[in-house]
Every structure is written in C-alpha cells, then in structure tokens.
Design an enzyme around this catalytic site. Sequence first.
Site, PDB file in Angstrom:
ATOM      1  CB  CYS A 121      -0.903   0.005   1.232  1.00 16.57           C
ATOM      2  SG  CYS A 121      -2.268   1.192   1.070  1.00 16.57           S
ATOM      3  CB  CYS A 131      -4.319   3.744  -0.244  1.00 18.55           C
ATOM      4  SG  CYS A 131      -4.767   3.677   1.511  1.00 18.55           S
ATOM      5  CE  LYS A 196      -7.673  -1.196   4.428  1.00 18.99           C
ATOM      6  NZ  LYS A 196      -6.235  -0.960   4.232  1.00 18.99           N
ATOM      7  NE  ARG A 206      -6.653   4.967   8.521  1.00 21.60           N
ATOM      8  CZ  ARG A 206      -7.861   5.224   8.035  1.00 21.60           C
ATOM      9  NH1 ARG A 206      -8.470   6.354   8.370  1.00 21.60           N
ATOM     10  NH2 ARG A 206      -8.446   4.361   7.230  1.00 21.60           N
ATOM     11  CD  GLU A 234     -14.237  -4.343  -4.049  1.00 25.04           C
ATOM     12  OE1 GLU A 234     -13.277  -4.903  -4.604  1.00 25.04           O
ATOM     13  OE2 GLU A 234     -14.396  -3.101  -4.055  1.00 25.04           O
ATOM     14  CE  LYS A 249      -7.254  -3.487   7.755  1.00 28.46           C
ATOM     15  NZ  LYS A 249      -6.192  -2.812   7.085  1.00 28.46           N
ATOM     16  CB  SER A 275      -5.008  -1.016  15.176  1.00 27.30           C
ATOM     17  OG  SER A 275      -5.804  -0.170  14.363  1.00 27.30           O
TER      18      SER A 275
HETATM   19  C1  PBG Z   1      -2.790   0.226   4.904  1.00 26.88           C
HETATM   20  C2  PBG Z   1      -3.388  -0.558   5.986  1.00 26.88           C
HETATM   21  C3  PBG Z   1      -4.224  -0.123   7.031  1.00 26.88           C
HETATM   22  C4  PBG Z   1      -4.369  -1.220   7.890  1.00 26.88           C
HETATM   23  C5  PBG Z   1      -3.669  -2.270   7.320  1.00 26.88           C
HETATM   24  N1  PBG Z   1      -3.095  -1.845   6.135  1.00 26.88           N
HETATM   25  C6  PBG Z   1      -4.783   1.217   7.352  1.00 26.88           C
HETATM   26  C7  PBG Z   1      -5.790   1.876   6.536  1.00 26.88           C
HETATM   27  O1  PBG Z   1      -6.311   1.369   5.553  1.00 26.88           O
HETATM   28  O2  PBG Z   1      -6.050   3.021   6.876  1.00 26.88           O
HETATM   29  C8  PBG Z   1      -5.119  -1.218   9.188  1.00 26.88           C
HETATM   30  C9  PBG Z   1      -4.716  -2.250  10.165  1.00 26.88           C
HETATM   31  C10 PBG Z   1      -5.211  -2.047  11.547  1.00 26.88           C
HETATM   32  O3  PBG Z   1      -6.001  -1.149  11.869  1.00 26.88           O
HETATM   33  O4  PBG Z   1      -4.782  -2.854  12.390  1.00 26.88           O
HETATM   34  N2  PBG Z   1      -3.551   0.596   3.887  1.00 26.88           N
END
Ligand code: PBG
Length: 330
Positions: A121, A131, A196, A206, A234, A249, A275
Amino acid sequence: MGFPITRMRRMRGHSALREMARETRLHPGDFIFPSFVVEGEDKKEEIPSMPGQFRYSVDRLPEMADACLAAGVDKVILFGIPEEKDPEGTGAYAEEGIVQRAFRALSDRYGDELFLIGDVCLCEYTSHGHCGMIVDGRVDNDRTLQVLAHTAVSQVRAGAHMVAPSDMMDGRVRALREALDKAGFPETPILSYAAKYASAFYGPFRDAAESAPRFGDRRGYQMDPANAREAMREIALDIEEGADMIMVKPALAFLDIVRRARERFDLPLAAYNVSGEYAMVKAAAENGWIDERKVTLEILTAIRRAGADVILTYHALDAARWLAEEEGGT
Ligand code: PBG
C-alpha cells in the site's frame, strides 16, 4: 425428542465432554502477527494507542522475530514507516526502502523459518497519506496500479514470501500478478485484502504508521460498512484477477461478511482483527473491566467460528502462549 430425553447440559458436565463437543479450535498456526518497522537504530518504541505493540528499527527486528518463533507463530506481516514521505510514495518501492531492508535482514537471518508477508500500500509512504497517487484532488486508480506492482516486486526481491495488497484500487490483484510473473516470481502468492471497509477501527494503526490521510478520507476507495453483497463482488473480482487467498477486514463488526465469504468461496480466508479491536480490549483490560485473556480467546474463536482460516492479530503472541498453557493444563 425434547426434554427430559434430551438434556443439552449432559454434554457440558465434564471437560472431556466439552472437549469432544468442541466445534472450533484455535492454533498458533492460524495466526499472522502484524508488526511495524521504522528508520533509525536501536529502536523499540511502544505504540501509545496499542499497548504491548512496538515499532522496531531493522537492527532490533530479530527481537520481534525470536519472540514470534518462541511462541510458535511463524507468519508475520510487516508495515514500513519511512522517515521521508513524498506525494508519489516512492519510498514504497525504493531498493533501500525501510520495509525492503527489513525483509532482507529477516530473510537472511531466518530463511524459510519465518514466513514474511508484505503489506502492499502507499499510505505509509505518501505525504498526503492516501493509498494511491493523487491526480486533480482524487486518488487516481489506474496510475496507482503500476506503483503498487512495483512495490510488490521490490518486496519479493527483498525476501517477502507473499504479498498482500491493502489499497483497494480496482485491478490491483491483476497488476500485481502480471508484474510478479514478469519479474520471475510466478510462484509467489497474493493475499488480497479483498473486502476492506472504510472503518474507524483503523485509528490506532494510523497513529502507529503515521498514515492518516491529510485531507478527506478513504471512502472513495474502501468499502461502505453498510454493504455486504458488494463485498461478495469485490472478492469474486479479486479471485478472477488471481488472488490466492482473500481477506475480510476488519473482523469483529464484519463477522457476517466472513461467514458469507466462507460459504461462497473456496479459497483460504483470512480476517484482520484490527488495531481498534485490539486497543478496545487492552483499554478495558487495563481498567480491570474485562479479563484480557478470556475475552481475546473468545474473540479469536468467534472469528474462526465465523469461517476464517487465518487471523491477522496483534494478540497472536499472547494467544499462542495462552493456548500452550491451556494444553499444559494450567
Ligand atoms: C494500509 C493498511 C491499514 C491497515 C492495514 N493496512 C490502514 C488503513 O487502511 O487506513 C489497518 C490495520 C489495523 O487497523 O490494524 N492501507
């Protein structure tokens, strides 16, 4: 045949009975541990919004890797946090980029013992935090594809065993597949973050990755949390483009999507226990409001029960240790 012939409690009266009746089991082999790598030396910084999670400099990454292997977790996904960001996200595919150096160091030291996954990414590498590439104030899909493909190839050259695009551009799986094949990596699999969602549960990540968008949000490319049927489209598209594994996710607020994906598709399915899900458990546990161990194992079991084969989780090491203790009978 109801009560009193049938008594559901009969099978719950002894741990042996409960064990035989158990439908879902957790195993450390099901976990992928996400970790962060930063520039500099001798760094192991705790992430304030993710207690117990760290950002490591490349020289200290073996501490993370050794802890994983000691716990029985042999799969990691790495996120690089560069010092310098630019509008094009060139650090994402730099030969001496942060994540490339991390992969080289880990693959030199651990070879195939530790399975390395690259998150593909641009948001950690772009100065605007989106992204993809910005053209006329918008994230430009097609211009982003080449950069993502480049990034994936550079990660695999550096030692990643698998790549996981998380950007949500249309056509990225095909772009990665073609680029990997052309670069001589036809055997390298793609784990697609297929469904996602544009989720507020990514907040702590973030902070950790310094990747919050500087303007706007990600709703122009990540999915609307209100949609389930769209997730099936998707996923189907990513499979058509060559995904070898698919992901949903976040996990917890989207277990219905995990279940639907499991019923509809036969590829190995991952779910990302993100997270914000981790941070909520930590915060409540630190206040003494919940039992972290029991709640975590319940959450991870629920994600597996919903249909995920694999779970990306910051709790991977703790959970693996707790499971080992349970087997030991403590
Ligand atoms: C990158 C990415 C993100 C996460 C994983 N890869 C952040 C986003 O899309 O803002 C989030 C992972 C998490 O919150 O643990 N694009």
